[in-house]
Design a protein around this motif. Structure first.
Motif, PDB file in Angstrom:
ATOM      1  N   MET A   1      39.682   8.319  46.812  1.00  0.00           N
ATOM      2  CA  MET A   1      38.332   8.101  46.254  1.00  0.00           C
ATOM      3  C   MET A   1      38.192   6.665  45.749  1.00  0.00           C
ATOM      4  O   MET A   1      39.123   6.103  45.191  1.00  0.00           O
ATOM      5  CB  MET A   1      38.110   9.072  45.097  1.00  0.00           C
ATOM      6  N   ALA A   2      37.036   6.089  45.967  1.00  0.00           N
ATOM      7  CA  ALA A   2      36.820   4.696  45.556  1.00  0.00           C
ATOM      8  C   ALA A   2      36.837   4.575  44.035  1.00  0.00           C
ATOM      9  O   ALA A   2      36.475   5.508  43.323  1.00  0.00           O
ATOM     10  CB  ALA A   2      35.486   4.214  46.090  1.00  0.00           C
ATOM     11  N   THR A   3      37.267   3.428  43.558  1.00  0.00           N
ATOM     12  CA  THR A   3      37.258   3.171  42.126  1.00  0.00           C
ATOM     13  C   THR A   3      35.826   3.216  41.606  1.00  0.00           C
ATOM     14  O   THR A   3      34.914   2.741  42.257  1.00  0.00           O
ATOM     15  CB  THR A   3      37.816   1.760  41.871  1.00  0.00           C
ATOM     16  N   GLN A   4      35.661   3.789  40.437  1.00  0.00           N
ATOM     17  CA  GLN A   4      34.308   3.838  39.881  1.00  0.00           C
ATOM     18  C   GLN A   4      33.993   2.524  39.180  1.00  0.00           C
ATOM     19  O   GLN A   4      33.995   2.426  37.961  1.00  0.00           O
ATOM     20  CB  GLN A   4      34.186   5.036  38.958  1.00  0.00           C
ATOM     21  N   TRP A   5      33.721   1.544  39.983  1.00  0.00           N
ATOM     22  CA  TRP A   5      33.512   0.188  39.499  1.00  0.00           C
ATOM     23  C   TRP A   5      32.402   0.100  38.461  1.00  0.00           C
ATOM     24  O   TRP A   5      32.450  -0.716  37.543  1.00  0.00           O
ATOM     25  CB  TRP A   5      33.200  -0.747  40.672  1.00  0.00           C
ATOM     26  N   PHE A   6      31.372   0.934  38.625  1.00  0.00           N
ATOM     27  CA  PHE A   6      30.196   0.805  37.758  1.00  0.00           C
ATOM     28  C   PHE A   6      30.482   1.170  36.314  1.00  0.00           C
ATOM     29  O   PHE A   6      29.739   0.777  35.415  1.00  0.00           O
ATOM     30  CB  PHE A   6      29.039   1.640  38.311  1.00  0.00           C
ATOM     31  N   LYS A   7      31.584   1.924  36.103  1.00  0.00           N
ATOM     32  CA  LYS A   7      31.864   2.326  34.725  1.00  0.00           C
ATOM     33  C   LYS A   7      32.394   1.174  33.878  1.00  0.00           C
ATOM     34  O   LYS A   7      32.163   1.130  32.682  1.00  0.00           O
ATOM     35  CB  LYS A   7      32.862   3.479  34.717  1.00  0.00           C
ATOM     36  N   ASN A   8      33.127   0.275  34.505  1.00  0.00           N
ATOM     37  CA  ASN A   8      33.639  -0.848  33.724  1.00  0.00           C
ATOM     38  C   ASN A   8      32.895  -2.142  34.071  1.00  0.00           C
ATOM     39  O   ASN A   8      33.400  -3.238  33.892  1.00  0.00           O
ATOM     40  CB  ASN A   8      35.142  -1.021  33.958  1.00  0.00           C
ATOM     41  N   ALA A   9      31.676  -1.991  34.564  1.00  0.00           N
ATOM     42  CA  ALA A   9      30.890  -3.170  34.972  1.00  0.00           C
ATOM     43  C   ALA A   9      30.182  -3.797  33.779  1.00  0.00           C
ATOM     44  O   ALA A   9      29.986  -3.165  32.738  1.00  0.00           O
ATOM     45  CB  ALA A   9      29.862  -2.746  36.018  1.00  0.00           C
ATOM     46  N   VAL A  10      29.833  -5.064  33.940  1.00  0.00           N
ATOM     47  CA  VAL A  10      28.922  -5.723  33.007  1.00  0.00           C
ATOM     48  C   VAL A  10      27.740  -6.179  33.859  1.00  0.00           C
ATOM     49  O   VAL A  10      27.895  -7.015  34.747  1.00  0.00           O
ATOM     50  CB  VAL A  10      29.593  -6.916  32.306  1.00  0.00           C
TER      51      VAL A  10
END
Ligand code: NOJ
Ligand code: CA
Length: 562
Positions: A1-10
């Motif tokens: 599964m792809a990393t949930q980039w949006f959770k640690n995004a700014v």
């Protein structure tokens, strides 16, 4: 599964036409934006949200679109867009864009054809033949709209428009319209965007039409349909919903299985946060956090302070609204639509950097993804001589040079005037000046962004509110991930210095490392963390155990860890 980039995004939100002008015609454009990417990368931004940049008569700042599949010629062309995307990718910055499909412009070819009763396009919009009842109470912009039905002399019928009369609503109940929407989604994904901020999400799925006043009804399955299209085409793309709804309706936008919107802007906590700051008390903030639902593990809140619209206070009681007006927008000209404040953050806080940092610290630590409106990172002011929400859309202040370094065009050709008087004059508030000053808002925020990214516990850890010996002033909470890594954030909402004890939930983590300020690591005795904060102060604390039993794991877990 792809990393949930949006959770640690700014996320950093940009209006292309007021950000940076690359060709000197007075209007910001994609060439200018591309040149500004190093600044954004330096600031630590990981995702840009572009406000509408499509061809548009620009009567609602681009939210009135005439062509969904191209770029407004004043801002560049698709080639310039692609070059910008390429450079953003080189810098590791993702891009999400506004998906405005509740309505089109009345100049859109679909609407022009619909008015002439074109067999295909007529049913792209929502019509009624009979004279409509009084719908004054259903408008989105009180004082600027008289109702939600407008007569078209060409069509000899009334069309439905939730927003301004030049923004006819698309008939999303028509499958052909939803097919168009999926085509738009697919087109921009193919050009590399990482997702969409879904404009006016509740209205997109609302029942529209003659009976709309009587039986409001939503079709959430439209969101499932769009999400399925999005995720099949690009697995890591996201929807960020603009859904200003009551807490008991929020969960439906995410879907109980997290199969609708990936993220939603939190319009409920936002005004409560401002009320908390106005009252110098955490109580309204705590109350609002307890009222919002727990969301599915793959979903995320997005938190913001100010955005491109008014600060909407309508989720507060009348008394609470009055309090916010009194503190942050006492003059009539600072208020809008009877429910909001049309100012930027810095002027609302009297330019107080410490208090602005307090507010940023709150949205950077309450579990969710922070969203910053351009110019807020340098504490730009507002221009109340501009109409409605344009007050917060002045050109970006890059330097003390002519036109704030935004454009080389003569001042009268600028998209909007620069702020050139008062305490927020571009000659004192600009990127260049703040870059040189280590205590500036810009430099302090840059450091906060860096720190936030180092502690993904804030993004997707389990969070708990903490009790303190000064609940009247201190807001304290902790975020802990599945690996036992934990961080605490403490905020002093009062203007007076406060010393307090914060009660932890465990005795195992008995060592505190302060991430800001001058204080050294300290031992924690009997689960009581001693903190000392100046007026409007904040700090973040990494908890450790005296031994070395807690292993830090810096990666954001792909499955979140709630
Ligand atoms: C919400 C946007 O944020 C606002 O700026 C716009 O006027 C309306 N949607 C209509 O598109
Ligand atoms: Ca230009």
């Amino acid at each position: 599964m792809a990393t949930q980039w949006f959770k640690n995004a700014v996320i950093y939100s940009i209006d292309v036409d007021t950000f940076r002008d690359g060709n000197g015609d007075g209007i910001g454009d994609f060439v200018g934006l591309r040149q500004a990417l190093s600044y954004l990368a330096g600031l630590g931004v990981t995702c840009i949200w572009l406000l509408p940049f499509y061809p548009s008569p620009d009567r609602d700042n681009g939210y009135d679109i005439t062509d969904y599949l191209s770029v407004n010629p004043a801002l560049g062309d698709l080639g310039d867009f692609a070059e910008f995307m390429d450079e953003a990718a080189n810098r590791g910055i993702r891009v999400i864009i506004d998906l405005v499909v509740n309505h089109t412009s009345n100049q859109h070819p679909w609407f022009k054809a619909a008015q002439r009763r074109h067999p295909q396009y007529y049913s792209y919009y929502v019509w009624r033949k009979e004279k409509p009842p009084d719908t004054k109470d259903q408008v989105v912009f009180p004082g600027r709209q008289s109702g939600v039905w407008q007569y078209s002399r060409i069509a000899k019928a009334y069309y439905f428009h939730r927003f301004y009369e030049y923004q006819p609503d698309l008939n999303t109940a028509n499958p052909a319209v939803r097919t168009e929407i999926k085509k738009i989604i697919g087109f921009w994904l193919a050009l590399g965007v990482s997702g969409f901020r879904v404009d006016a999400a509740p209205f997109v799925i609302a029942q529209k039409g003659s009976e709309v006043e009587k039986q409001p009804h939503e079709s959430f399955d439209y969101i499932n349909e769009f999400r399925e299209c999005l995720s099949w085409k690009r697995g890591d793309a996201v929807f960020l919903a603009e859904a200003n709804v009551a807490p008991d309706q929020m969960l439906q936008f995410f879907g109980e299985r997290g199969d609708r919107m990936n993220m939603a802007l939190n319009f409920f906590v936002n005004p409560h946060l401002f009320l908390a700051i106005a009252n110098e008390s955490p109580e309204p903030l705590v109350r609002s956090l307890l009222q919002i639902p727990t969301i599915p593990k793959d979903s995320q809140w997005a938190y913001f302070l100010r955005n491109h619209d008014e600060l909407d206070l309508s989720r507060l009681t009348e008394l609470e609204q009055a309090r916010c007006f009194e503190v942050f927008g006492p003059e009539k000209n600072m208020q809008l639509y009877g429910r909001g404040i049309r100012r930027r953050l810095a002027p609302m806080f009297g330019g107080n950097v410490q208090r602005q940092m307090l507010a940023y610290s709150l949205i950077f630590t309450i579990p969710g993804t922070p969203v910053i409106w351009y110019g807020e990172e340098i504490g730009m002011g507002d221009d109340l001589s501009q109409s409605e929400r344009n007050s917060v859309r002045s050109p970006m202040q890059w330097s003390a040079e002519t036109n704030a370094g935004f454009s080389g065009a003569p001042a009268k050709k600028l998209r909007r005037p620069v702020i050139d008087c008062g305490p927020f004059d571009y000659r004192s508030v600009n990127v260049q000046a703040e870059r040189r000053d280590p205590t500036s808002l810009l430099n302090r925020l840059e450091r906060m962004i860096r720190t936030r990214k180092e502690y993904p516990e804030f993004a997707c850890g389990k969070y708990r509110l903490l009790e303190s010996s000064r609940p009247d002033a201190i807001f304290a909470h902790a975020c802990e991930d599945a690996g036992g890594n934990a961080v605490v954030a403490v905020h002093n909402l009062s203007h007076k210095a406060v010393g307090a004890r914060v009660r932890l939930w465990t005795g195992k983590l008995n060592q505190a490392a302060f991430l800001f300020g001058g204080k050294d690591d300290a031992a924690i005795d009997a689960k009581e963390l001693q903190i000392d904060l100046e007026g409007y102060g904040h700090n973040w604390i990494r908890l450790k155990s005296n031994g070395t039993s807690v292993r830090r794991n810096r990666r954001v877990k792909s499955h979140g860890s709630h």
